[in-house]
Design an enzyme around this catalytic site. Structure first.
Site, PDB file in Angstrom:
ATOM      1  N   ASP A 346       0.855  -1.187   0.000  1.00 36.57           N
ATOM      2  CA  ASP A 346       0.000   0.000   0.000  1.00 36.57           C
ATOM      3  C   ASP A 346       0.895   1.242   0.000  1.00 36.57           C
ATOM      4  OD1 ASP A 346      -2.360   1.488   0.192  1.00 36.57           O
ATOM      5  OD2 ASP A 346      -2.460   1.340   2.377  1.00 36.57           O
ATOM      6  N   GLU A 349       2.733   4.889  -4.031  1.00 36.19           N
ATOM      7  CA  GLU A 349       2.777   5.843  -5.173  1.00 36.19           C
ATOM      8  C   GLU A 349       4.138   6.546  -5.250  1.00 36.19           C
ATOM      9  OE1 GLU A 349       0.315   5.653  -2.861  1.00 36.19           O
ATOM     10  OE2 GLU A 349      -0.825   4.349  -4.200  1.00 36.19           O
ATOM     11  N   ASP A 424      -8.887   3.226  -2.827  1.00 36.28           N
ATOM     12  CA  ASP A 424      -9.958   3.654  -1.923  1.00 36.28           C
ATOM     13  C   ASP A 424     -11.201   4.099  -2.672  1.00 36.28           C
ATOM     14  OD1 ASP A 424      -8.209   3.039   0.049  1.00 36.28           O
ATOM     15  OD2 ASP A 424      -7.565   5.097   0.405  1.00 36.28           O
TER      16      ASP A 424
HETATM   17  O1  MIG Z   1      -4.492   6.037   4.323  1.00 42.55           O
HETATM   18  O2  MIG Z   1      -3.739   0.773   5.515  1.00 42.55           O
HETATM   19  O3  MIG Z   1      -5.959   1.890   0.117  1.00 42.55           O
HETATM   20  O4  MIG Z   1      -6.932  -0.295   1.534  1.00 42.55           O
HETATM   21  O5  MIG Z   1      -6.988  -0.111   4.344  1.00 42.55           O
HETATM   22  C1  MIG Z   1      -5.079   4.784   4.298  1.00 42.55           C
HETATM   23  C2  MIG Z   1      -4.930   1.474   5.653  1.00 42.55           C
HETATM   24  C3  MIG Z   1      -4.050   3.713   4.095  1.00 42.55           C
HETATM   25  C4  MIG Z   1      -5.098   2.825   2.129  1.00 42.55           C
HETATM   26  C5  MIG Z   1      -5.499   1.586   1.415  1.00 42.55           C
HETATM   27  C6  MIG Z   1      -6.533   0.867   2.211  1.00 42.55           C
HETATM   28  C7  MIG Z   1      -5.991   0.527   3.572  1.00 42.55           C
HETATM   29  C8  MIG Z   1      -5.541   1.809   4.296  1.00 42.55           C
HETATM   30  N1  MIG Z   1      -4.582   2.534   3.462  1.00 42.55           N
END
Ligand code: MIG
Length: 739
Positions: A346, A349, A424
Site C-alpha cells: 500500500d 505511489e 480507496d
Molecule cells: O491512508 O492501511 O488503500 O486499503 O486499508 C489509508 C490502511 C491507508 C489505504 C489503502 C486501504 C488501507 C488503508 N490505506
C-alpha cells in the site's frame, strides 16, 4: 531520434536530449532487433518513413503520422486521430472505456475518495490503443516521469503526449485487432505472473482486524456460515507503532500461532507492508537501511524524510539492486518466520502526508540507480511501486512461494509481479459502475489480475466535507458481489470506522444471496484458473471488454457496463437499484445461464432479481467448472468452439501445467486426454449441455449410452435430462447428442 523494430510487434522511437545518460526502462522486457534508416523502410507488415522530426507509419490497415517537438524540459509527440476513432487503454482511469476527448495525467497518486473523472489515480500506464472499424494501433510513451496525454480534447483530429523527461522510448504497436495490440503490449512489457490458485478464491479484509483472536473468529465465521474464503488480510494495526516487519505484541501476542491456526483452518494470511521505514535509531530495519545506504536521499546527500504512518519516515530506494536485495531478504524472513502467505503493498505511489495531494513529488529527493548515478524523484516517480513489487516478488520466491503480491500503485509491466486493486473506492452506486470502467481499462493495459474492494472502501459522501456517512445498503453489497465474482481478485474490504461489511453483516437474506454467489465463484475456478494460465502464457486478459471479442461490431465500441470473462461468458451486471437491465448481445446466439433461454444479437430487457446477475454463454462455449471432488464439469453450449483447461498443484513456484483440450463442433463434443496429467487430474467428466429438448439418444465414442438416474458422483457413462442435459463421460471421449 533513433528508430528500431522490436521483433515484428512494435516500432521504437528513442529520444535522448542534451546528452543525458540513458536510463533502462523497468517496463520493457524485449530488446530491439533491427535499426531503421532515414527515409522509407519496409519490414514485414510495416511501412515506416523516417524524417528528422516525424515518422509515418502504416501497418495492418492503420496509419499514423507522429511529429516530435521539444521545449526546455519536455518532449512532445503529436499524432493524428480520425473522426471515428475510439481510444482504449491508459491503465487505471476513472473514465469511460473509450478515453477519446479526455485529457489525462500519468502521475501515481494517493486518490482517497476519488470519483468519476478524478485524475490521476494510483497506477500509471502511458499506453493507449487507437481503434476504428479497420483495426487498432497502439502507442506507448515509456517514461516514468509525469506525462500528460490529450486525446482529441483540444483538436478533435489530434492526440498529444507531453513527456516531462529528457528521454523517451515511444513505441508504436501493431494490431490488426485491438486484442492483438493488447497481447503485443503484454509481450513487450512482460507476461502476467501466475498467482497461486487460492488467490482466485474469496479474500476478506478490513482496516483493521485485531486482536489476533478476532482474526480467527472471522475465519471461523466464514466456515460456520458456509462461505468460501481463502485468505484474511492484516491491515496496518498489526504493527508495533507502524514499524514495518514488526508486531504489536498486545494485539498479536503470538503471530506464528495465528498463521498456524489459520492454516489449520485452510486460510492464508496476508499482511500489508508499507514503504515507510520509521526514522528511529533503535529500530533495526532503519539501522540496516542507513548502514547499507538503502534509503532515498535528498540532493544534498542527507536522508530524505517524509511523513508516513510511523511519523517521520525514510523511503527505501528500490531503484537499485542492493536495496531490492535487502528488501527481498526482509520479505523472505518475514514470510518464513511468521508463516505469511502473501504481501499487500500500500501507499506505494509513494504517498506522504506532508506532500501535496498526499503524494511524494520532489526534485530534491533523489534515487540511486544500478549504475550508481543519482536521479531526482520526479523522473522515476511512476516506477516506485513497480520496483518495490519486483523486490517483494523476489522475496517471496526466495521464501519458496509462488508469489502473491497485491499492489495499489504501478507502472506498465506491474503485471509481471503483482495483482492490482483500485484503491480507496466508495460504497455507493456511482462506484458500482465506475469500478467496472476502471477495471476494464486496466485489463486493456496489460494488468490482468485485478479487482476492486467489494462493497466499497470509503463511506463518505463527496461534498459532505469528509464526514462519514454509512452508504452501503444490503442491495448494493449483493449487486457488488454479483459482478465481482467474475473478476480474478475478489476481496471484501472496508475503511477504519465503518460498520462491518462481511457477507453476514446485513442479516440472513443477504448472507444467503452472497453464499450462493460465492458458490458460483468456487464453481468457476477451473475456468478462471485456466484463463490465468492463458494470460500467463499468451498474454491475454482474463476479463475483457466486449470490443476485445467483437471488434467488428460497432455497437460495442463504447460498451463498458458489460464484460466478457474469457471467450465465452458475457456478464451484464445490474448497476442501479432495481431488478431489470437492458443488455446488448453481440453477433451470434446467446444462452441465458439461469434460464436456458436463447437470445440473438441486439438489445434485450432481462429480469435480474437480486442474486442473479445476467450471464450469457456464447454458442460453442466449453466452460470447465468444479463439481464434486474428482469430477470436472463442462458447461457446454453446442456450436463451434474450443478451450484448453489448465491445471497444476496451485502452489509450486515453477509448475508445469496439465492441459486438457476440449472441442465442440455442431452436436459433438470432444474431450481429449490430459497432457501431463497428475494423480489429481480428474478423468470423470460431467458435460452439462444447454439443449432445447431432450435428445433422442447420446453416443460416446459412437456407442449409444443409457439414460440413467442423475447423480453428481463419478459413475458409468450415462445421460440424464433435467433443465440441462447431463452426460457422464471420461476424458478421451467424443460425445454426440442426437436429436
Ligand atoms: O491512508 O492501511 O488503500 O486499503 O486499508 C489509508 C490502511 C491507508 C489505504 C489503502 C486501504 C488501507 C488503508 N490505506
Amino acid at each position: 531520434m533513433k528508430v528500431s523494430m522490436i521483433n515484428d510487434d512494435a516500432l521504437r522511437i528513442s529520444v535522448i536530449r542534451n546528452g543525458s545518460k540513458y536510463r533502462e526502462s523497468p517496463a520493457v522486457v524485449v530488446k530491439p532487433s533491427v535499426e531503421l534508416v532515414k527515409g522509407e523502410n519496409r519490414l514485414g507488415p510495416w511501412f515506416v518513413d523516417v524524417t528528422d522530426d516525424s515518422i509515418d507509419v502504416s501497418v495492418n490497415n492503420m496509419k499514423v503520422t507522429l511529429r516530435f517537438s521539444y521545449s526546455n524540459d519536455q518532449i512532445i509527440v503529436r499524432g493524428n486521430l480520425g473522426l471515428n476513432d475510439v481510444v482504449y487503454g491508459l491503465g487505471e482511469k476513472a473514465l469511460p472505456l473509450n478515453r477519446k476527448r479526455f485529457r489525462v495525467t500519468m502521475w501515481n497518486t494517493d486518490a482517497y475518495g476519488y470519483r468519476y473523472g478524478s485524475d490521476p489515480l494510483y497506477v500509471s500506464i502511458p499506453f493507449f490503443i487507437v481503434a476504428n472499424k479497420n483495426g487498432g494501433i497502439g502507442h506507448f510513451a515509456d517514461s516514468t516521469a509525469k506525462i500528460i496525454i490529450v486525446l482529441g480534447a483540444l483538436l478533435e483530429n489530434e492526440f498529444t503526449v507531453i513527456v516531462n523527461d529528457y528521454q523517451l522510448d515511444y513505441y508504436v504497436i501493431r494490431g490488426p485487432r485491438p486484442r492483438d495490440v493488447v497481447t503485443r503490449f503484454i509481450n513487450l512489457t512482460g507476461k502476467p505472473t501466475l498467482m497461486p490458485k487460492w488467490a482466485l478464491r474469496h479474500q476478506q479484509s478490513r482496516y483493521s482486524y485485531y486482536p489476533q483472536d478476532r482474526v480467527i473468529e472471522v475465519i471461523k465465521s466464514f466456515k460456520e456460515k458456509g462461505l468460501d474464503n481463502a485468505a484474511v488480510y492484516l491491515d496496518i494495526h498489526y504493527m508495533d507503532n507502524y514499524r514495518i516487519f514488526t508486531w504489536n505484541k498486545d494485539r498479536f501476542p503470538n503471530p506464528s500461532d495465528l498463521a498456524k491456526n489459520a492454516h489449520e483452518l485452510g486460510v492464508k494470511l496476508i499482511t500489508i507492508v508499507d514503504p515507510y521505514v520509521k526514522v528511529d535509531p533503535g529500530y533495526q530495519v532503519f539501522r540496516e537501511g542507513i548502514n547499507g545506504n538503502y534509503l532515498s536521499l535528498d540532493d544534498d546527500g542527507g536522508l530524505s524524510i517524509v511523513q508516513g504512518w510511523p511519523g517521520k519516515s525514510a523511503l527505501p530506494d528500490f531503484f537499485n539492486k542492493e536495496t531490492r536485495e535487502w528488501w527481498a531478504g526482509l520479505i523472505e524472513r518475514w514470510v518464513k518466520e511468521y508463516g505469511i502467505d502473501g504481501i499487500w503493498l500500500d501507499m506505494n505511489e509513494p504517498a506522504a502526508f506532508d506532500h501535496p495531494n498526499h503524494t511524494v513529488s520532489s526534485k530534491v529527493i533523489t534515487h540511486r540507480l544500478d549504475d550508481g548515478s543519482r536521479i531526482p524523484h520526479d523522473f522515476l516517480h511512476n516506477a516506485y511501486a513497480l520496483y518495490e513489487a519486483m523486490a517483494t516478488y523476489d522475496g517471496l520466491i526466495k521464501a519458496g512461494k509462488r508469489p502473491f503480491v497485491l499492489s495499489r500503485a504501478g507502472y506498465a509491466g506491474i503485471q509481471r509481479y503483482a495483482a492490482v486493486w483500485t484503491g480507496d473506492n466508495t460504497s455507493n452506486w456511482e462506484h458500482l459502475k465506475l469500478q467496472l470502467q476502471i477495471l476494464l481499462g486496466l485489463s486493456m493495459s496489460g494488468v490482468t489480475f485485478i479487482g476492486a474492494d467489494v462493497g466499497g472502501f470509503a463511506k463518505y459522501v463527496p461534498g459532505s466535507g469528509g464526514s462519514m456517512l454509512f452508504t452501503l445498503s444490503p442491495e448494493l453489497l449483493v449487486r457488488w458481489y454479483e459482478w465481482a465474482i467474475f473478476f480474478p481478485l475478489l476481496r471484501n474490504h472496508t475503511s477504519i470506522g465503518s460498520p462491518d461489511q462481511e457477507p453476514w453483516a446485513f442479516g440472513p437474506r443477504t448472507l444467503e444471496l452472497i453464499r450462493d454467489l460465492l458458490r458460483l465463484r468456487v464453481k468457476l475456478i477451473p475456468y478462471l484458473y485456466s484463463l490465468m494460465w492463458i494470460s500467463h502464457i499468451e498474454g491475454e486478459p482474463i476479463v475483457r471488454p466486449l470490443i476485445y471479442e467483437y471488434p467488428d461490431d460497432e455497437e460495442v465500441l463504447n460498451i463498458d457496463d458489460e464484460f466478457m470473462v474469457g471467450p465465452f461468458m458475457l456478464i451484464a451486471p445490474v448497476l442501479t437499484s432495481g431488478n431489470v437491465r437492458e443488455v446488448y448481445l453481440p453477433d451470434g446466439e446467446w444462452v441465458n445461464m439461469w434460464t436456458g433461454e436463447v437470445l440473438g444479437k441486439g438489445f434485450h430487457i432481462i429480469d435480474a432479481p437480486l442474486g442473479k446477475p445476467p450471464v450469457f454463454l456464447r454458442k460453442g462455449s466449453l466452460v470447465p467448472i468444479q463439481e464434486t471432488q474428482g469430477v470436472l464439469g463442462i458447461l457446454t453450449v453446442l456450436g463451434d468452439g474450443e478451450f484448453k483447461v489448465y491445471d497444476d498443484d496451485g502452489e509450486s513456484p515453477t509448475p508445469t501445467p496439465s492441459i486438457l483440450g476440449l472441442r465442440v463442433s455442431g452436436e459433438s463434443v470432444t474431450i481429449d486426454n490430459w497432457v501431463n496429467p497428475t494423480p489429481q487430474s480428474p478423468s470423470s467428466i460431467l458435460l452439462e449441455v444447454y439443449v432445447s429438448k431432450e435428445p433422442s439418444s447420446v453416443t460416446i465414442n459412437d456407442t449409444e449410452v443409457a439414460k440413467a438416474k442423475f447423480t453428481m458422483e463419478p459413475g458409468p457413462p450415462s445421460w440424464y435430462m433435467d433443465k440441462l442435459l447431463y452426460v457422464r463421460t471420461m476424458t478421451g471421449s467424443r460425445v454426440r447428442i442426437i436429436n
